[in-house]
Structures are given as structure tokens and as C-alpha cells.
Enzyme design. Structure first.
Site, mmCIF file in Angstrom:
data_model
loop_
_atom_site.group_PDB
_atom_site.id
_atom_site.type_symbol
_atom_site.label_atom_id
_atom_site.label_comp_id
_atom_site.label_asym_id
_atom_site.label_seq_id
_atom_site.Cartn_x
_atom_site.Cartn_y
_atom_site.Cartn_z
ATOM 1 N N ASN A 1 4.668 -1.044 -1.891
ATOM 2 C CA ASN A 1 5.842 -0.177 -1.769
ATOM 3 C C ASN A 1 6.918 -0.915 -0.978
ATOM 4 O O ASN A 1 6.684 -1.318 0.162
ATOM 5 C CB ASN A 1 5.419 1.123 -1.058
ATOM 6 C CG ASN A 1 6.581 2.091 -0.908
ATOM 7 O OD1 ASN A 1 7.673 1.695 -0.515
ATOM 8 N ND2 ASN A 1 6.344 3.351 -1.196
ATOM 9 N N ARG B 1 18.254 7.421 0.768
ATOM 10 C CA ARG B 1 18.318 6.803 2.106
ATOM 11 C C ARG B 1 17.891 5.336 2.088
ATOM 12 O O ARG B 1 18.234 4.587 2.976
ATOM 13 C CB ARG B 1 17.492 7.590 3.116
ATOM 14 C CG ARG B 1 16.004 7.510 2.874
ATOM 15 C CD ARG B 1 15.223 8.175 3.994
ATOM 16 N NE ARG B 1 15.372 9.621 3.980
ATOM 17 C CZ ARG B 1 14.525 10.449 4.586
ATOM 18 N NH1 ARG B 1 13.523 9.956 5.287
ATOM 19 N NH2 ARG B 1 14.684 11.748 4.522
ATOM 20 N N HIS C 1 10.319 4.559 -4.001
ATOM 21 C CA HIS C 1 10.567 5.999 -3.930
ATOM 22 C C HIS C 1 12.077 6.205 -3.971
ATOM 23 O O HIS C 1 12.772 5.868 -3.005
ATOM 24 C CB HIS C 1 9.966 6.545 -2.624
ATOM 25 C CG HIS C 1 10.071 8.030 -2.477
ATOM 26 N ND1 HIS C 1 9.500 8.708 -1.422
ATOM 27 C CD2 HIS C 1 10.675 8.980 -3.233
ATOM 28 C CE1 HIS C 1 9.741 9.993 -1.537
ATOM 29 N NE2 HIS C 1 10.473 10.189 -2.618
ATOM 30 N N THR D 1 7.167 10.881 3.568
ATOM 31 C CA THR D 1 6.470 11.967 2.863
ATOM 32 C C THR D 1 5.360 12.514 3.754
ATOM 33 O O THR D 1 4.447 11.778 4.126
ATOM 34 C CB THR D 1 5.865 11.424 1.552
ATOM 35 O OG1 THR D 1 6.817 10.564 0.940
ATOM 36 C CG2 THR D 1 5.515 12.548 0.609
ATOM 37 N N HIS E 1 10.837 -0.001 2.488
ATOM 38 C CA HIS E 1 11.305 -0.355 3.829
ATOM 39 C C HIS E 1 12.169 -1.611 3.845
ATOM 40 O O HIS E 1 12.922 -1.829 4.788
ATOM 41 C CB HIS E 1 10.129 -0.439 4.802
ATOM 42 C CG HIS E 1 9.536 0.916 5.039
ATOM 43 N ND1 HIS E 1 10.208 1.897 5.737
ATOM 44 C CD2 HIS E 1 8.395 1.476 4.600
ATOM 45 C CE1 HIS E 1 9.477 3.001 5.739
ATOM 46 N NE2 HIS E 1 8.386 2.769 5.060
ATOM 47 N N GLU F 1 -2.778 10.677 -6.730
ATOM 48 C CA GLU F 1 -2.758 9.756 -5.589
ATOM 49 C C GLU F 1 -3.173 10.562 -4.375
ATOM 50 O O GLU F 1 -2.507 11.546 -4.006
ATOM 51 C CB GLU F 1 -1.367 9.139 -5.376
ATOM 52 C CG GLU F 1 -1.387 8.185 -4.187
ATOM 53 C CD GLU F 1 -0.129 7.334 -4.043
ATOM 54 O OE1 GLU F 1 0.531 7.046 -5.054
ATOM 55 O OE2 GLU F 1 0.172 6.970 -2.886
ATOM 56 N N GLU G 1 8.199 6.611 -7.585
ATOM 57 C CA GLU G 1 7.880 7.837 -6.821
ATOM 58 C C GLU G 1 9.116 8.688 -6.765
ATOM 59 O O GLU G 1 10.212 8.165 -6.488
ATOM 60 C CB GLU G 1 7.550 7.454 -5.382
ATOM 61 C CG GLU G 1 6.117 7.345 -5.050
ATOM 62 C CD GLU G 1 5.975 7.055 -3.567
ATOM 63 O OE1 GLU G 1 6.636 7.708 -2.749
ATOM 64 O OE2 GLU G 1 5.224 6.142 -3.250
ATOM 65 N N HIS H 1 -0.618 5.948 1.897
ATOM 66 C CA HIS H 1 0.148 6.500 3.013
ATOM 67 C C HIS H 1 -0.521 6.179 4.345
ATOM 68 O O HIS H 1 -1.624 6.614 4.602
ATOM 69 C CB HIS H 1 0.370 8.012 2.912
ATOM 70 C CG HIS H 1 1.547 8.438 3.734
ATOM 71 N ND1 HIS H 1 2.801 8.580 3.211
ATOM 72 C CD2 HIS H 1 1.659 8.683 5.049
ATOM 73 C CE1 HIS H 1 3.635 8.914 4.174
ATOM 74 N NE2 HIS H 1 2.966 8.973 5.293
ATOM 75 N N GLY H 2 0.178 5.408 5.136
ATOM 76 C CA GLY H 2 -0.300 5.103 6.482
ATOM 77 C C GLY H 2 -1.413 4.067 6.532
ATOM 78 O O GLY H 2 -2.001 3.854 7.594
ATOM 79 N N ARG I 1 14.562 8.490 -3.355
ATOM 80 C CA ARG I 1 14.701 9.802 -2.712
ATOM 81 C C ARG I 1 16.003 10.451 -3.133
ATOM 82 O O ARG I 1 16.989 9.773 -3.444
ATOM 83 C CB ARG I 1 14.660 9.659 -1.183
ATOM 84 C CG ARG I 1 13.324 9.192 -0.657
ATOM 85 C CD ARG I 1 13.301 9.264 0.863
ATOM 86 N NE ARG I 1 13.082 10.616 1.314
ATOM 87 C CZ ARG I 1 11.925 11.090 1.781
ATOM 88 N NH1 ARG I 1 10.886 10.303 1.879
ATOM 89 N NH2 ARG I 1 11.816 12.336 2.155
HETATM 90 N N1 PXP Z 1 2.155 6.610 -1.409
HETATM 91 C C1 PXP Z 1 3.104 7.575 -1.335
HETATM 92 C C2 PXP Z 1 3.055 8.688 -2.310
HETATM 93 C C3 PXP Z 1 4.135 7.501 -0.377
HETATM 94 O O1 PXP Z 1 5.069 8.481 -0.315
HETATM 95 C C4 PXP Z 1 4.166 6.412 0.511
HETATM 96 C C5 PXP Z 1 5.260 6.312 1.525
HETATM 97 O O2 PXP Z 1 6.483 6.137 0.896
HETATM 98 C C6 PXP Z 1 3.179 5.421 0.379
HETATM 99 C C7 PXP Z 1 2.175 5.560 -0.560
HETATM 100 C C8 PXP Z 1 3.166 4.202 1.255
HETATM 101 O O3 PXP Z 1 2.957 4.580 2.568
HETATM 102 P P1 PXP Z 1 3.102 3.507 3.724
HETATM 103 O O4 PXP Z 1 4.516 3.023 3.724
HETATM 104 O O5 PXP Z 1 2.742 4.276 4.945
HETATM 105 O O6 PXP Z 1 2.158 2.393 3.404
#
Ligand code: PXP
Length: 260
Positions: free
Chosen positions: A19, A61, A55, A113, A22, A163, A82, A202-203, A57
Site C-alpha cells: 500500500n 487526502r 486507497h 480506516t 503514505h 480482507e 481501495e 492493517h497495522g 479517499r
Molecule cells: N488494508 C486496508 C483495507 C487498509 O485500509 C489499510 C490502510 O490504508 C491497509 C490494509 C494497510 O494498513 P497499514 O498502512 O497499517 O499497513
């Protein structure tokens, strides 16, 4: 005694979706042109990314429409878009035609998210959206908490993928992490028993990813923040050294040739 030489196991191997939101965050902090997530996606692919996730959004952003259009033309692995489950975003996906759409909940005030989609609570609406995307050959994944009722609803909505939200696992105290890991393991098995294919994310970090990657039947992990953070850590020294040599040893000739 067990003869280890003759004991073979076949494990499923998860792939990695990177992803790159960032990277766009840093660009948008200055509303400038660097760093550009589009060439960075190519570097991620060269590093072994099996897919690129962005993503888009509603508040734009970080990732911009231009990024998605260019990534569609340049990503050679798989582009996972996403987005929020709104009619406007569905129209964008139908035009861009990513390799997968992941529908996620979105709240403007959130930093990232925060939870999974309430698929059970908006089943009919999601079913229509899933159908619209499937009609155009775009597989749909729904981002949900590892909860059986939600997973059943994903199946009922016609999704091919889920997911699983790994945020609770990632944020849990170490004493509680085995419990969250068990929830994700059970949710993976349950999803697969419904015929759903399973991603997660995520995380996830360099410290906590391995138990999730080892879940049997897990197909892809979507990971962003920790990879971009690590890229800064491993790249900053070289970036500073390049700048320092320009500052200490600048070219003395004029940059622009005289017009006369
Ligand atoms: N999967 C989804 C659905 C997300 O919304 C995100 C964050 O944008 C991620 C994965 C990736 O999360 P992280 O940036 O914490 O690795």
C-alpha cells in the site's frame, strides 16, 4: 522416533500487496510533485511486491485521481483499488478497471480506516455494488472484522474475497495477541468454508507479520505504513549524504546559459 526426513508439509504461501498511500501523504504535505507514488510503485514491484494497493479517499487526502489513472497504465503486477462503498466511487472503479476493488468504510475525521465494513447492516446496497463491479469483470473484496456474521454477509453479498482487519491483533497487548491471532485463524478457515478467498491487513509490521503470514489459507497481506517507514530508515542516510555533497561541492558555473 519420527523420521523428519520423510515428513513433508505443504504450506500455503501468502503474497504481498504494498500500500503506497503514505508516499502520497508526504507529497500532499507540500502539495508538490515529490515523492510521486507512481514510479515508487515500480520500485515496490522491483522489490517483489505481488500487487500495489491504493486507497482513493473521498477527501483525496493522499492518493489523487491522477495517481490512480497513471498506476492503471504502469502497474504490471496487480492494482487493488481501495475505496468507500459509494455510487461515485463505483463509477470511478468502473472507468479505471483495477484488478481488484476492496470496499472499506470511510469516515472523514478518521486518521486511517478504523474498523471493518458493516456488511450485514447494508447488505442490499453492497450486493448491488458487488454485482456492478463483477459485471465488468472486477473482483470485489470486502474489508471486515474477523466476525462470522460479517463473513456470512460477505458471502451473501456475492463477494469473492474478504480482507480481514488485523488492527485489533496489531494493537493488542502481547498477552492478548494469541487470542486475536486465533480469531483471525478461525475467520480465515470459516471464510474459506464459505468459498471466500482471504486477504488481510492493517497495522502489520516487521515485528508482528509472521504469525499472520503463516495462517493456513491466507492469500495476500496488504501492508503500507511500516514499509514506507522502513524505506525512510534504510534510505535516509544515503539521501542526506547526496544532499551534503551538493551543498559542500556545488557546481560553480552558471546554471542557465546566457540568452545572448
Ligand atoms: N488494508 C486496508 C483495507 C487498509 O485500509 C489499510 C490502510 O490504508 C491497509 C490494509 C494497510 O494498513 P497499514 O498502512 O497499517 O499497513
Amino acid at each position: 522416533m519420527l523420521n523428519r526426513i520423510h515428513t513433508f508439509h505443504r504450506y500455503s504461501v501468502a503474497s504481498l500487496g504494498v500500500n503506497i498511500d503514505h508516499i502520497a501523504n508526504v507529497r500532499q504535505a507540500r502539495r508538490t510533485v515529490e515523492p510521486d507514488p507512481v514510479p515508487m510503485a515500480l520500485l515496490a514491484e522491483l522489490g517483489g511486491a505481488d500487487g500495489i494497493t491504493v486507497h482513493l479517499r473521498e477527501d483525496r487526502r493522499h492518493i489523487q485521481d491522477r495517481d490512480v489513472d497513471l498506476l492503471r497504465q504502469t502497474v504490471r503486477s496487480r492494482l487493488n483499488l481501495e475505496m468507500a462503498a459509494t455510487d461515485g466511487m463505483i463509477q470511478i472503479a468502473l472507468r479505471v478497471k483495477p484488478d481488484m476493488v476492496t470496499l472499506v468504510p470511510e469516515r472523514r475525521e478518521e486518521v486511517t480506516t478504523e474498523g471493518g465494513l458493516d456488511v450485514a447492516g447494508q447488505l442490499l446496497q453492497l450486493k448491488t455494488m458487488v454485482q456492478q463491479l463483477h459485471n465488468e469483470g472486477i473482483p470485489v473484496s470486502l474489508f471486515v472484522d474477523p466476525d462470522q456474521q460479517q463473513l456470512q454477509a460477505c458471502h451473501d453479498a456475492g463477494a469473492r474475497w474478504v480482507e480481514l482487519h488485523t488492527g485489533a491483533y496489531a494493537e493488542a497487548a502481547w498477552t492478548h495477541q494469541p487470542h486475536e491471532l486465533a480469531r483471525l485463524t478461525e475467520a480465515t478457515a470459516y471464510s474459506r468454508s464459505l468459498g471466500l478467498r482471504v486477504n488481510a491487513g492493517h497495522g502489520l509490521t516487521y515485528q508482528n507479520v509472521e504469525p499472520i503470514a503463516a495462517i493456513e489459507g491466507m492469500e495476500e497481506l496488504n501492508i503500507g505504513h511500516t514499509i514506507v517507514a522502513r524505506a525512510l530508515a534504510v534510505g535516509l542516510k544515503e539521501a542526506v549524504s547526496e544532499m551534503r555533497s551538493l551543498v559542500q561541492n556545488p557546481r560553480r558555473e552558471p546554471l542557465f546559459a546566457s540568452q545572448n
